[in-house]
Design an enzyme around this catalytic site. Structure first.
Site, PDB file in Angstrom:
ATOM      1  N   HIS A  74       0.902  -1.241  -0.137  1.00 48.38           N
ATOM      2  CA  HIS A  74       0.167   0.128   0.057  1.00 48.38           C
ATOM      3  C   HIS A  74       0.817   1.384   0.208  1.00 48.38           C
ATOM      4  O   HIS A  74       0.847   2.297  -0.822  1.00 48.38           O
ATOM      5  CB  HIS A  74      -0.871  -0.180   1.402  1.00 48.38           C
ATOM      6  CG  HIS A  74      -1.685   1.042   1.564  1.00 48.38           C
ATOM      7  ND1 HIS A  74      -3.220   1.076   1.529  1.00 48.38           N
ATOM      8  CD2 HIS A  74      -1.334   2.431   2.045  1.00 48.38           C
ATOM      9  CE1 HIS A  74      -3.516   2.450   1.704  1.00 48.38           C
ATOM     10  NE2 HIS A  74      -2.488   3.212   2.050  1.00 48.38           N
ATOM     11  N   GLU A  75       1.910   1.338   0.762  1.00 54.55           N
ATOM     12  CA  GLU A  75       2.697   2.644   1.141  1.00 54.55           C
ATOM     13  C   GLU A  75       3.722   2.623  -0.017  1.00 54.55           C
ATOM     14  O   GLU A  75       4.029   3.818  -0.533  1.00 54.55           O
ATOM     15  CB  GLU A  75       3.608   2.297   2.231  1.00 54.55           C
ATOM     16  CG  GLU A  75       2.523   2.454   3.660  1.00 54.55           C
ATOM     17  CD  GLU A  75       1.719   3.535   3.595  1.00 54.55           C
ATOM     18  OE1 GLU A  75       2.231   4.591   3.124  1.00 54.55           O
ATOM     19  OE2 GLU A  75       0.654   3.561   4.347  1.00 54.55           O
ATOM     20  N   HIS A  78       1.933   4.689  -2.827  1.00 51.06           N
ATOM     21  CA  HIS A  78       1.962   5.882  -2.698  1.00 51.06           C
ATOM     22  C   HIS A  78       3.301   6.351  -3.394  1.00 51.06           C
ATOM     23  O   HIS A  78       3.430   7.414  -3.841  1.00 51.06           O
ATOM     24  CB  HIS A  78       1.948   6.148  -1.142  1.00 51.06           C
ATOM     25  CG  HIS A  78       0.618   6.088  -0.664  1.00 51.06           C
ATOM     26  ND1 HIS A  78      -0.523   6.606  -1.311  1.00 51.06           N
ATOM     27  CD2 HIS A  78       0.407   5.542   0.565  1.00 51.06           C
ATOM     28  CE1 HIS A  78      -1.606   6.343  -0.524  1.00 51.06           C
ATOM     29  NE2 HIS A  78      -1.071   5.635   0.496  1.00 51.06           N
ATOM     30  N   ASP A 175      -6.991   7.876   3.510  1.00 51.39           N
ATOM     31  CA  ASP A 175      -6.283   8.297   2.173  1.00 51.39           C
ATOM     32  C   ASP A 175      -7.434   8.943   1.398  1.00 51.39           C
ATOM     33  O   ASP A 175      -7.258   9.861   0.561  1.00 51.39           O
ATOM     34  CB  ASP A 175      -6.006   7.130   1.276  1.00 51.39           C
ATOM     35  CG  ASP A 175      -4.474   6.580   1.935  1.00 51.39           C
ATOM     36  OD1 ASP A 175      -3.565   7.207   2.232  1.00 51.39           O
ATOM     37  OD2 ASP A 175      -4.354   5.100   1.845  1.00 51.39           O
TER      38      ASP A 175
END
Length: 386
Positions: A74-75, A78, A175
């Site tokens: 997930h990170e 980003h 988010d």
């Protein structure tokens, strides 16, 4: 699991390696989260597979590791999105709340591009979780039901559904909240307004977490589970205060954008080391005014700023001696400093200071001529004042 440009930095922990040119940090708080997840998951495993015995604890810990692997992806999403738009990743951290991706500050980013960048960076993390959930669901057909791989897959699949869905909620610090902020920023032209609205939505969502844990079982004719209520309350507190921090930061950023640096620029001139202090003071006094005397920055033998003239010490030396007193002999060392152009703005000054964090003064230059000095502590005090 939000990507934040204003994060102060990764906390201490284990450095797992480098990705996208940035360190990946496993915060010490992650181990607490892993222990809690293991304790909560193991009893369910023993219910479904009582034959696992003590191995249920190892499987439960494996689930904690897989869950945080999902958070890492997930990170990472980003970070990849940020790099695509020209941002530099400063750190990726996994911690008790999931994780965050911090980017290096960027100057001169047009509003339209910045808002679009923020929206895309925010939204890709939850999308990755949803994709992982779909992949997990697809893989379930390839393993035997109730087998250890099946148990881990079903747990990770639904965890990614939850991660994706919760992070899409339109409230800061989730988010979806940063995505809402970016949309309002793009539509209204005000990053401040977008942040304030999204932070208040975040507070509403925080209260909603507690309400859900209490009202849902009551509507079903059951008593609320104390552990669920406590856990939801803890999450709600984190969301509430994080949303408040975002709003406070937005107010300071708004003030910074309109801040008039002339409020903290003290007029100044430069003097060579051997300049006669009496003549220098006379000249400086003709440039200043009653409330704010012109500062005198003494240059060393190499022509670099060395220190500020101590007027009290200079007056004492002049009273004691009839001889010429060099300016350098009555100067206090300047400590850390950074040179800036006279037309610099407050946001760009802060951007410059990220490369010189120990600077205590800014020397304001009109091309090659010193015209002022900014005491950075005074600047920060003014900027952070309510």
């Amino acid at each position: 699991m939000a990507a934040k440009n204003h994060q102060t930095g990764a906390s201490s922990g284990l450095r797992l390696g480098t990705v996208l040119g940035a360190p990946v940090i496993l915060a010490w708080s992650w181990f607490l989260a892993a222990i809690v997840i293991t304790i909560l998951f193991a009893p369910w495993l023993n219910t479904v597979r009582p034959d696992l015995g003590v191995w249920a604890w190892f499987v439960a810990f494996a689930y904690a590791v897989l869950l945080f692997a999902s958070v890492f992806l997930h990170e990472l999403a980003h970070g990849v999105a940020g790099q695509f738009y020209g941002l530099k990743v400063a750190a990726i951290e996994l911690n008790i709340w999931g994780g965050f991706t911090r980017f290096e500050p960027q100057a001169d980013n047009p509003r339209d591009k910045a808002a679009l960048t923020s929206f895309v960076i925010s939204i890709v993390g939850p999308i990755v979780n949803i994709v992982l959930a779909l992949l997990g669901w697809w893989c379930l057909s390839a393993v035997s039901p109730t087998s250890v791989p099946w148990l881990l897959l079903i747990a990770v699949t639904f965890a990614n559904v939850a991660l994706g869905a919760i992070n899409l909620l339109p409230g800061i610090p989730l988010d979806g909240g940063w995505a809402l902020q970016a949309l309002m920023w793009r539509l209204t032209g005000s990053q401040y307004l977008g942040t304030i609205v999204a932070s208040w939505v975040g507070r509403v969502i925080a209260v909603g977490f507690i309400g859900w844990s209490v009202i849902t079982p009551l509507l079903a004719g059951e008593r609320p589970d104390p552990l669920t209520v406590a856990w939801m309350s803890l999450i709600a507190i984190m969301l509430w205060f994080s949303a408040g921090d975002a709003a406070t930061h937005a107010k300071r950023a708004r003030k910074m954008e309109t801040y008039d640096l002339s409020q903290v620029i003290q007029p100044a001139i430069a003097a060579t080391w051997d300049a006669d202090i009496a003549d220098t003071l006379d000249f400086a006094n003709t440039l200043g005014h009653a409330k704010e005397r012109t500062l005198i920055v003494v240059l060393d033998q190499k022509g670099l700023p060395y220190g500020l003239v101590d007027r009290h010490a200079a007056a004492g030396r002049l009273a004691e001696s009839l001889d010429q007193v060099p300016a350098g002999e009555v100067a206090r060392p300047l400590a850390g400093w950074i040179g800036v152009p006279k037309d610099i703005t407050a946001p760009h000054l802060l951007e410059s200071l990220t490369h010189r964090p120990k600077a205590q003064f800014s020397l304001v230059m009109d091309e090659n001529t010193l015209v002022g000095v900014i005491d950075l502590q005074e600047f920060f005090d003014e900027l952070l004042a309510a």
